[in-house]
Write an enzyme that holds these catalytic residues in place. Structure first.
Site, PDB file in Angstrom:
ATOM      1  N   LYS A 197       0.823  -1.184   0.000  1.00 50.32           N
ATOM      2  CA  LYS A 197       0.000   0.000   0.000  1.00 50.32           C
ATOM      3  C   LYS A 197       0.875   1.258   0.000  1.00 50.32           C
ATOM      4  O   LYS A 197       0.440   2.334  -0.388  1.00 50.32           O
ATOM      5  CB  LYS A 197      -0.861   0.033   1.275  1.00 50.32           C
ATOM      6  CG  LYS A 197      -1.836  -1.098   1.416  1.00 50.32           C
ATOM      7  CD  LYS A 197      -2.556  -0.913   2.777  1.00 50.32           C
ATOM      8  CE  LYS A 197      -3.387  -2.104   3.119  1.00 50.32           C
ATOM      9  NZ  LYS A 197      -3.913  -1.993   4.519  1.00 50.32           N
ATOM     10  N   GLU A 232       7.881   2.342  -5.831  1.00 47.33           N
ATOM     11  CA  GLU A 232       7.920   1.853  -4.447  1.00 47.33           C
ATOM     12  C   GLU A 232       8.048   3.028  -3.479  1.00 47.33           C
ATOM     13  O   GLU A 232       8.555   4.088  -3.852  1.00 47.33           O
ATOM     14  CB  GLU A 232       9.112   0.884  -4.324  1.00 47.33           C
ATOM     15  CG  GLU A 232       9.398   0.318  -2.966  1.00 47.33           C
ATOM     16  CD  GLU A 232       8.286  -0.538  -2.371  1.00 47.33           C
ATOM     17  OE1 GLU A 232       7.170  -0.041  -2.201  1.00 47.33           O
ATOM     18  OE2 GLU A 232       8.566  -1.706  -2.031  1.00 47.33           O
ATOM     19  N   ASP A 233       7.588   2.829  -2.257  1.00 44.65           N
ATOM     20  CA  ASP A 233       7.703   3.917  -1.280  1.00 44.65           C
ATOM     21  C   ASP A 233       9.137   4.064  -0.781  1.00 44.65           C
ATOM     22  O   ASP A 233       9.717   5.134  -0.821  1.00 44.65           O
ATOM     23  CB  ASP A 233       6.720   3.741  -0.100  1.00 44.65           C
ATOM     24  CG  ASP A 233       6.814   2.384   0.585  1.00 44.65           C
ATOM     25  OD1 ASP A 233       7.580   1.506   0.126  1.00 44.65           O
ATOM     26  OD2 ASP A 233       6.118   2.187   1.603  1.00 44.65           O
ATOM     27  N   ASP A 272      14.645  -0.310   1.667  1.00 49.26           N
ATOM     28  CA  ASP A 272      15.334  -0.353   2.954  1.00 49.26           C
ATOM     29  C   ASP A 272      16.382  -1.474   2.872  1.00 49.26           C
ATOM     30  O   ASP A 272      17.462  -1.267   2.323  1.00 49.26           O
ATOM     31  CB  ASP A 272      14.253  -0.596   4.017  1.00 49.26           C
ATOM     32  CG  ASP A 272      14.739  -0.470   5.444  1.00 49.26           C
ATOM     33  OD1 ASP A 272      15.579   0.398   5.713  1.00 49.26           O
ATOM     34  OD2 ASP A 272      14.266  -1.240   6.305  1.00 49.26           O
ATOM     35  N   PHE A 302      12.947   5.346  11.588  1.00 50.25           N
ATOM     36  CA  PHE A 302      11.682   4.958  10.975  1.00 50.25           C
ATOM     37  C   PHE A 302      10.885   6.199  10.589  1.00 50.25           C
ATOM     38  O   PHE A 302      10.721   7.119  11.391  1.00 50.25           O
ATOM     39  CB  PHE A 302      10.873   4.087  11.950  1.00 50.25           C
ATOM     40  CG  PHE A 302       9.805   3.304  11.267  1.00 50.25           C
ATOM     41  CD1 PHE A 302      10.113   2.152  10.556  1.00 50.25           C
ATOM     42  CD2 PHE A 302       8.480   3.725  11.320  1.00 50.25           C
ATOM     43  CE1 PHE A 302       9.119   1.436   9.901  1.00 50.25           C
ATOM     44  CE2 PHE A 302       7.482   3.012  10.669  1.00 50.25           C
ATOM     45  CZ  PHE A 302       7.800   1.860   9.959  1.00 50.25           C
ATOM     46  N   ASP A 353       3.580   3.984   6.545  1.00 52.90           N
ATOM     47  CA  ASP A 353       2.781   3.807   7.762  1.00 52.90           C
ATOM     48  C   ASP A 353       3.574   3.282   8.947  1.00 52.90           C
ATOM     49  O   ASP A 353       4.672   2.735   8.800  1.00 52.90           O
ATOM     50  CB  ASP A 353       1.656   2.804   7.496  1.00 52.90           C
ATOM     51  CG  ASP A 353       2.195   1.372   7.395  1.00 52.90           C
ATOM     52  OD1 ASP A 353       3.164   1.151   6.636  1.00 52.90           O
ATOM     53  OD2 ASP A 353       1.682   0.478   8.104  1.00 52.90           O
ATOM     54  N   ARG A 358      -0.388   7.215   6.928  1.00 55.30           N
ATOM     55  CA  ARG A 358      -0.131   7.229   5.478  1.00 55.30           C
ATOM     56  C   ARG A 358      -0.602   8.518   4.826  1.00 55.30           C
ATOM     57  O   ARG A 358      -0.074   8.945   3.811  1.00 55.30           O
ATOM     58  CB  ARG A 358      -0.865   6.061   4.803  1.00 55.30           C
ATOM     59  CG  ARG A 358      -0.351   4.680   5.166  1.00 55.30           C
ATOM     60  CD  ARG A 358      -0.971   3.658   4.215  1.00 55.30           C
ATOM     61  NE  ARG A 358      -0.882   2.297   4.693  1.00 55.30           N
ATOM     62  CZ  ARG A 358       0.161   1.490   4.509  1.00 55.30           C
ATOM     63  NH1 ARG A 358       1.218   1.942   3.859  1.00 55.30           N
ATOM     64  NH2 ARG A 358       0.142   0.256   4.956  1.00 55.30           N
TER      65      ARG A 358
HETATM   66  P1  IMP Z   1      12.822  -3.734   2.471  1.00 55.06           P
HETATM   67  O1  IMP Z   1      12.311  -5.046   1.988  1.00 55.06           O
HETATM   68  O2  IMP Z   1      13.603  -3.885   3.757  1.00 55.06           O
HETATM   69  O3  IMP Z   1      13.571  -2.952   1.443  1.00 55.06           O
HETATM   70  O4  IMP Z   1      11.576  -2.908   2.965  1.00 55.06           O
HETATM   71  C1  IMP Z   1      10.760  -2.228   2.122  1.00 55.06           C
HETATM   72  C2  IMP Z   1       9.400  -2.034   2.752  1.00 55.06           C
HETATM   73  O5  IMP Z   1       9.467  -1.907   4.179  1.00 55.06           O
HETATM   74  C3  IMP Z   1       8.807  -0.747   2.249  1.00 55.06           C
HETATM   75  O6  IMP Z   1       8.038  -0.964   1.098  1.00 55.06           O
HETATM   76  C4  IMP Z   1       7.980  -0.264   3.430  1.00 55.06           C
HETATM   77  O7  IMP Z   1       6.671  -0.767   3.323  1.00 55.06           O
HETATM   78  C5  IMP Z   1       8.654  -0.854   4.646  1.00 55.06           C
HETATM   79  N1  IMP Z   1       9.521   0.132   5.337  1.00 55.06           N
HETATM   80  C6  IMP Z   1      10.870   0.130   5.419  1.00 55.06           C
HETATM   81  N2  IMP Z   1      11.339   1.174   6.118  1.00 55.06           N
HETATM   82  C7  IMP Z   1      10.244   1.879   6.493  1.00 55.06           C
HETATM   83  C8  IMP Z   1      10.067   3.104   7.248  1.00 55.06           C
HETATM   84  O8  IMP Z   1      11.016   3.777   7.718  1.00 55.06           O
HETATM   85  N3  IMP Z   1       8.782   3.502   7.426  1.00 55.06           N
HETATM   86  C9  IMP Z   1       7.703   2.820   6.935  1.00 55.06           C
HETATM   87  N4  IMP Z   1       7.831   1.691   6.223  1.00 55.06           N
HETATM   88  C10 IMP Z   1       9.082   1.220   6.008  1.00 55.06           C
HETATM   89 MG    MG Z   2       5.974  -1.060   0.868  1.00 56.00          MG
END
Ligand code: IMP
Ligand code: MG
Length: 175
Positions: A40, A95-96, A99, A148, A155, A161
């Protein structure tokens, strides 16, 4: 709001989104990409980016889940998959935040099996310092190195959001 520190204002975000739109429009001149919104979290960024693209495009929505609740990572899961054929097509993933990179590297592997002509990533935020799996963000809104963050689609346990700006949570235990 005293547990939040503003990281990016609405004005800063909107200015950057316009620049990204111009850059992607230039790069996809004469192409008709499929633009995938990673639900989302990317919904707000996606809806702003597509309105700044001046190329014929189609929209698709995918939902993967890796963060079950709060800030701790859970199991990866495809909650809602692509509904179209991407063979031979140019794909842009919106993508948002990238990470650890685990979510997108998992999803890109699934996409590559469907033989798209190209796959590029456009992410609102790139947290490069936290990468565990290699993922190259082709179009990054902002490189950030903070804790974070919430707002502009992101979210904490499904909240915040709708905020038009991005804020860092100072003490997650107080949320
Ligand atoms: P990754 O798989 O670790 O790259 O994480 C990506 C997903 O984790 C993103 O699409 C977000 O939904 C969530 N995410 C990672 N860091 C944050 C943050 O600081 N705030 C909110 N959501 C996060
Ligand atoms: Mg996400």
């Amino acid at each position: 709001m005293n547990n939040f520190r503003i990281v990016l204002t609405e004005e800063q975000i909107q200015k950057r989104v316009k620049e990204l739109g111009e850059q992607i429009t230039k790069d996809y001149n004469e192409k008709s990409p499929i633009v995938i919104c990673m639900l989302k979290g990317a919904i707000v960024f996606f809806s702003d980016v597509v309105r700044n693209l001046n190329v014929p495009l189609s929209m698709e929505f995918v939902r993967l889940s890796s963060y079950k609740n709060g800030t701790t990572a859970g199991e990866m899961e495809v909650v809602s998959d692509l509904k179209c054929d991407i063979a031979g097509k140019d794909v842009i993933i919106i993508e948002d935040i990238v990470d650890s990179g685990k979510t997108l590297s998992y999803f890109i592997k699934l996409l590559q099996e469907k033989n798209p002509a190209s796959v590029k990533i456009c992410a609102f935020l790139d947290k490069k310092a936290r990468r565990e799996v290699e993922v190259k963000v082709d179009y990054a809104g902002f490189d950030i190195d903070c804790g974070f963050v919430v707002g502009y689609g992101l979210d904490y346990a499904e909240r915040y959001r709708e905020l038009p700006f991005l804020a860092e949570v100072i003490d997650p235990s107080k949320l």
